[in-house]
Scaffold this active site. Structure first.
Site, mmCIF file in Angstrom:
data_model
loop_
_atom_site.group_PDB
_atom_site.id
_atom_site.type_symbol
_atom_site.label_atom_id
_atom_site.label_comp_id
_atom_site.label_asym_id
_atom_site.label_seq_id
_atom_site.Cartn_x
_atom_site.Cartn_y
_atom_site.Cartn_z
ATOM 1 C CG HIS B 168 79.533 49.695 31.691
ATOM 2 N ND1 HIS B 168 78.741 48.264 31.011
ATOM 3 C CD2 HIS B 168 79.314 50.108 32.802
ATOM 4 C CE1 HIS B 168 77.789 48.026 31.543
ATOM 5 N NE2 HIS B 168 77.948 49.637 32.352
ATOM 6 C CD GLU B 169 80.279 52.094 35.504
ATOM 7 O OE1 GLU B 169 79.478 53.189 35.618
ATOM 8 O OE2 GLU B 169 79.516 50.747 35.843
ATOM 9 C CG HIS B 172 76.936 54.715 31.593
ATOM 10 N ND1 HIS B 172 75.691 53.836 31.613
ATOM 11 C CD2 HIS B 172 77.205 53.244 33.098
ATOM 12 C CE1 HIS B 172 75.591 52.291 31.776
ATOM 13 N NE2 HIS B 172 76.345 51.994 32.733
ATOM 14 C CE1 TYR B 183 71.764 52.327 33.367
ATOM 15 C CE2 TYR B 183 70.708 52.254 35.345
ATOM 16 C CZ TYR B 183 71.315 52.027 33.819
ATOM 17 O OH TYR B 183 72.767 50.962 34.409
ATOM 18 C CD GLU B 192 74.003 48.528 32.193
ATOM 19 O OE1 GLU B 192 74.655 47.680 32.085
ATOM 20 O OE2 GLU B 192 74.110 50.111 33.150
ATOM 21 C CG ASP B 265 68.661 45.686 36.350
ATOM 22 O OD1 ASP B 265 69.418 47.482 36.756
ATOM 23 O OD2 ASP B 265 69.003 45.215 35.915
ATOM 24 C CG HIS B 270 72.397 45.573 34.854
ATOM 25 N ND1 HIS B 270 71.693 46.423 35.794
ATOM 26 C CD2 HIS B 270 73.677 46.895 34.753
ATOM 27 C CE1 HIS B 270 73.061 47.642 36.212
ATOM 28 N NE2 HIS B 270 73.266 47.767 35.601
#
Lengths: 89, 350
Positions: B168-169, B172, B183, B192, B265, B270
């Protein structure tokens, strides 16, 4: 001094809030000194931050609000946020 | 060597291999260590196999990963002390080994399935820092590298534990070098979601799972014992990953009917990511087989195709996946499945 911390974002996207009233605490002076240093470097508006990074909003005495975001916290901001989230309610 | 490697190669996740390689029992550590050594040879072979299936590789797939893992030693200066470089043997720190393996797994999926040489398509070195801060319950991409905390131990464990979190990271980074989705709001939720999609695909690829066998969870194994939940997000059933006294309830919607409007957020990036996440899940299960092959290919095509705007909304993304299905597979099952998937989550494609 009443210090409120609100943490949003993060990988989990789960919000966390805590606050502490420092008046009357034995280390109220330390709190005030730390809060002033954290406030001095805070931004007036939220920054875009980084993907999955935490955003923090710190409010002092319902009067002054500052914004900061990972990984760009100053040492004072990090220390204050950490203490409020740990010791606050 | 060849008699051992296939047993470990596709079934055991690389981080398990790293752990096995450190085992004191030579019956375990021997084969695992050898598997890690031959891993690069296998990668080359799988890459060639994978490329044949890809109609138009987007990059000259000649790359190997260039990984560096740093240890922040519980402080916050980045990147911290270098503890493992490309080709170095696994050390004693399982967190470092998991990060190294997870970076490798993500690199391999991008290269073998989509012909992309690292995040930027040009062999970008992959950098991760672990043990960030004290009890830091988060992981993030800072624009240049990944950062992982150890978790607080009470609610969250080590963020390198789930390989999909690592994927996931890194994804990005892939998004940053391609569509660079803002974002914020729906484009942020797409940002996301793309990370959840490719994070889950890294896990499925590592386990060699078909869509019907995958758990479709993000962050399984990350919640501490005692927390009521199985993960942080569920692509199969958004909104059901956890329901806990401390964490609250998973707020993700599965369809547009439950789209959440919030200023928190970054506009619920998310939260509303549950909608495109669920569309991908529906598509992958409808198509069957390995999700990274056809469903993942369509998402990859849209992300890297140059037509996805930085401020894209769900409908923009959905329409491009339909166009990608037609371009790549013609008027077949894929086109029908992708149209149906978006329809089921309430995102129009026409």
């Amino acid at each position: 001094m009443r210090i409120q911390v609100r943490r949003t974002g993060g990988f989990a996207g789960i919000e966390r809030r805590a606050e502490i009233e420092t008046s009357g605490l034995r280390d109220a002076g330390d709190w005030r000194e730390l809060a002033e240093r954290a406030m001095a470097d805070g931004a007036d508006t939220p920054s875009a931050g980084v993907p999955d990074g935490y955003h923090y909003v710190i409010t002092f005495d319902d009067d002054r609000t500052v914004h900061c975001a990972d990984p760009g916290l100053t040492d004072a901001q990090r220390a204050l946020i950490s203490r409020v989230l740990k010791e606050g309610a | 060597m060849n008699t051992i490697a296939p047993v470990f190669c596709t079934i055991v996740p690389p981080h398990v291999l790293d752990k096995l390689a450190q085992a004191e029992d030579p019956r375990l550590s021997g084969p695992a260590r050898r598997t890690l050594e031959v891993d690069s040879a296998h990668r080359t072979r799988r890459r060639i196999t994978g490329l044949r299936a890809v109609a138009s590789p987007t990059a000259a797939a000649t790359g190997n990963p260039h990984r560096t893992i740093h240890d922040c030693e519980h402080r916050t200066a980045l990147p911290g002390k270098k503890v493992r470089g490309e080709g170095d043997e696994p050390g004693r720190d399982a967190t470092v080994n998991r990060a190294y393996s997870g970076l490798g797994a993500t690199f391999e999926l991008l290269l073998s399935a989509y012909g992309r040489d690292s995040l930027d398509g040009a062999g970008l070195p992959l950098v991760a820092s672990v043990h960030y801060d004290e009890g830091y319950a988060n992981a993030f991409w800072d624009g240049d590298q990944m950062v992982f905390g150890d978790g607080d131990g009470e609610v969250f464990l080590d963020f390198t534990l789930p390989v999909d979190v690592i994927g996931h990271e890194l994804s990005h980074g892939l998004t940053q070098y391609t569509a660079n989705l803002d974002y914020q709001g729906q484009s942020g939720a797409l940002n996301e979601s793309v990370s959840d999609v490719f994070g889950s695909l890294v896990k499925q690829y590592t386990l060699d799972q078909t869509a019907d066998r995958a758990d479709w969870l993000i962050g399984a194994g990350l919640l501490a014992p005692g927390v009521s939940g199985e993960a942080l997000r569920s692509m199969k059933a958004p909104g059901t990953a956890y329901d806990d006294d401390v964490l609250g309830k998973d707020p993700q919607p599965a369809t547009m009917d439950d789209f959440v409007r919030t200023s928190q957020d970054n506009g619920g990036v998310h939260i509303n990511s549950g909608i495109p996440n669920h569309a991908f899940y529906l598509l992958a299960v409808e198509l069957g087989g390995k999700a990274w092959e056809r469903a993942g290919q369509l998402w990859f095509d849209v992300l890297t195709g140059g037509e996805l705007a930085a401020d894209a909304q769900f409908t923009d993304f959905a329409r491009l996946t339909v166009a990608a299905a037609r371009a790549r597979f013609g008027d077949g099952a894929e086109l029908e499945a992708v149209t149906k998937a978006w329809s089921q989550v309430g995102v129009p494609t026409a």
